[in-house]
Design a protein around this motif. Structure first.
Motif, PDB file in Angstrom:
ATOM      1  N   ALA A  57      52.799  40.577  34.170  1.00 10.76           N
ATOM      2  CA  ALA A  57      52.267  41.642  35.026  1.00 10.76           C
ATOM      3  C   ALA A  57      50.777  41.525  35.038  1.00 10.76           C
ATOM      4  O   ALA A  57      50.104  41.778  36.135  1.00 10.76           O
ATOM      5  CB  ALA A  57      52.395  43.052  34.660  1.00 10.76           C
ATOM      6  N   PHE A  58      50.191  40.958  33.770  1.00  9.97           N
ATOM      7  CA  PHE A  58      48.568  41.015  33.915  1.00  9.97           C
ATOM      8  C   PHE A  58      48.183  39.836  34.099  1.00  9.97           C
ATOM      9  O   PHE A  58      46.952  39.611  34.189  1.00  9.97           O
ATOM     10  CB  PHE A  58      48.164  41.300  32.116  1.00  9.97           C
ATOM     11  N   LEU A  59      48.779  38.604  34.518  1.00  9.65           N
ATOM     12  CA  LEU A  59      48.333  37.320  35.116  1.00  9.65           C
ATOM     13  C   LEU A  59      47.974  37.511  36.382  1.00  9.65           C
ATOM     14  O   LEU A  59      46.999  36.740  36.824  1.00  9.65           O
ATOM     15  CB  LEU A  59      49.595  36.382  35.194  1.00  9.65           C
ATOM     16  N   GLY A  60      48.242  38.961  36.805  1.00 11.18           N
ATOM     17  CA  GLY A  60      47.652  38.807  38.593  1.00 11.18           C
ATOM     18  C   GLY A  60      46.882  40.099  38.590  1.00 11.18           C
ATOM     19  O   GLY A  60      46.509  40.364  39.833  1.00 11.18           O
ATOM     20  N   TRP A  61      47.033  40.913  37.781  1.00 10.54           N
ATOM     21  CA  TRP A  61      46.489  42.466  38.055  1.00 10.54           C
ATOM     22  C   TRP A  61      45.717  42.848  36.654  1.00 10.54           C
ATOM     23  O   TRP A  61      46.333  42.499  35.539  1.00 10.54           O
ATOM     24  CB  TRP A  61      47.548  43.128  38.443  1.00 10.54           C
ATOM     25  N   ASN A  62      44.715  43.796  36.994  1.00  5.91           N
ATOM     26  CA  ASN A  62      44.417  44.545  35.798  1.00  5.91           C
ATOM     27  C   ASN A  62      43.540  45.556  35.936  1.00  5.91           C
ATOM     28  O   ASN A  62      43.130  45.936  37.133  1.00  5.91           O
ATOM     29  CB  ASN A  62      43.129  43.597  35.045  1.00  5.91           C
ATOM     30  N   PRO A  63      44.001  46.792  35.352  1.00  3.74           N
ATOM     31  CA  PRO A  63      43.497  48.056  35.738  1.00  3.74           C
ATOM     32  C   PRO A  63      42.059  48.298  35.396  1.00  3.74           C
ATOM     33  O   PRO A  63      41.614  49.401  35.711  1.00  3.74           O
ATOM     34  CB  PRO A  63      44.609  49.239  34.954  1.00  3.74           C
ATOM     35  N   GLY A  64      41.561  47.432  34.816  1.00  4.43           N
ATOM     36  CA  GLY A  64      40.085  47.647  34.294  1.00  4.43           C
ATOM     37  C   GLY A  64      40.067  48.079  32.765  1.00  4.43           C
ATOM     38  O   GLY A  64      41.258  48.721  32.424  1.00  4.43           O
TER      39      GLY A  64
END
Ligand code: GLU
Length: 319
Positions: A300-307
């Motif tokens: 999930a974190f390979l393409g997105w990050n909530p900050g």
């Protein structure tokens, strides 16, 4: 309209990390849209077929919690496919493309009748000569004119049944109307205008009677009521062709949405992550003892990050 999407892995090997991420995003998209998704088997490339690959692929998906409620499955169900030792469930089957040949042939015939497709009888020598010429002219090949110059017009419109029994082994090509610019909309990337003049007529039916990806997805995504096609960016160059074919054959009102996901890149950042960059086989991570939750979290974190610095998201309370 119900949101419906799908994944269509090919039975070529293990579950690749990039494929697992695409499946994860597909499932998340279906959940957030309150819709459905299914898995079908894209086994139309008979040269790259690995019958033993499907069960492990589904097992790896199941371990990550990425199995679908519809399509091909390991769960006992009414329809058993001995060839792959898997089951199929759902109202839109068969979900194994090699079991859908008569459906593809029926639609290919309709496309011939409406002059969207034509048979090309070029010999391997003809094709070689044409390709060599392209090196000089640097122009896209006009397969229709090349085919027409070597055969009579009637043969180009032969029926599917006759053509597939012809020892000259013709292939069916889609006839693109080239004098056109086409704006295609991607849910992630926005609008891109493509120049159809730069494209070549693609193969729709191969001489072995199997469809190409282009035909199989055009037929299946419509007949299985897919409203959004989520797939890797590998398919972006074919996006104008697919958009045009959908509009020509099914009508503009039936054009699904498209979402092309970027690749998971290797360490150098300029190409797809491959074995050379490290382990890309999901099952290897599972065998080494990595927890499925950790793998899903990582994907999930390979393409997105909530900050922020927070790395681990296990349930709702973590958000
Ligand atoms: N077998 C194709 C792939 O893995 C399917 C692409 C699609 O989702 O339509 O790239």
């Amino acid at each position: 309209m119900t949101f419906r999407t799908r994944q269509a892995p090919s039975p070529t090997g293990y579950l690749h990390l990039g494929t697992a991420r695409t499946v994860l995003y597909t499932k998340l998209m279906a959940i957030t849209k309150g819709g459905q998704w299914y898995i079908r088997l894209d086994d139309t490339d008979q040269n790259r077929l690995n019958l033993e690959a499907v069960t492990p692929l589904l097992e790896s998906l199941q371990s990550l919690g990425l199995e679908a409620a519809e399509g091909i499955t390991l769960d006992l169900s009414d329809t058993y496919s001995q060839e792959y030792n898997i089951y199929q469930k759902g109202d839109y089957g068969p979900y194994i493309q090699s079991e859908r040949l008569s459906i593809y042939h029926e639609h290919a015939q309709k496309m011939i009748d409406s002059k969207l497709c034509y048979w090309s009888y070029l010999t391997p020598e003809d094709r070689q000569e044409i390709q060599a010429n392209k090196q000089i002219t640097k122009q896209p090949i006009n397969w229709y004119l090349e085919s027409l110059s070597r055969t009579n017009q009637e043969l180009l419109q032969t029926s599917v049944a006759l053509a597939l029994n012809d020892p000259r082994k013709p292939v069916l090509r889609y006839r693109l109307q080239r004098d056109n610019k086409l704006k295609c909309h991607d849910e992630l990337l926005g609008d891109t205008e493509f120049d159809l003049n730069l494209l070549e007529d693609p193969t729709f039916l191969k001489s072995d009677g199997f469809p190409s990806y282009h035909l199989a997805h055009l037929i299946d995504d419509h007949l299985t009521k897919v409203s959004m096609i989520i797939r890797s960016q590998e398919w972006y160059p074919s996006f104008p062709l697919h958009t045009q074919a959908f509009i020509d054959y099914w009508g503009v009102q039936n054009l699904p949405k498209f979402l092309h996901l970027p690749f998971v890149l290797g360490a150098t950042g300029n190409k797809k992550m491959s074995k050379r960059d490290g382990n890309v086989n999901i099952q290897d991570y599972l065998d080494q003892g990595f927890l499925p939750e950790a793998i899903v979290n990582y994907l999930a974190f390979l393409g997105w990050n909530p900050g922020g610095e927070k790395e681990l998201f296990l349930d709702q309370a973590d958000f």
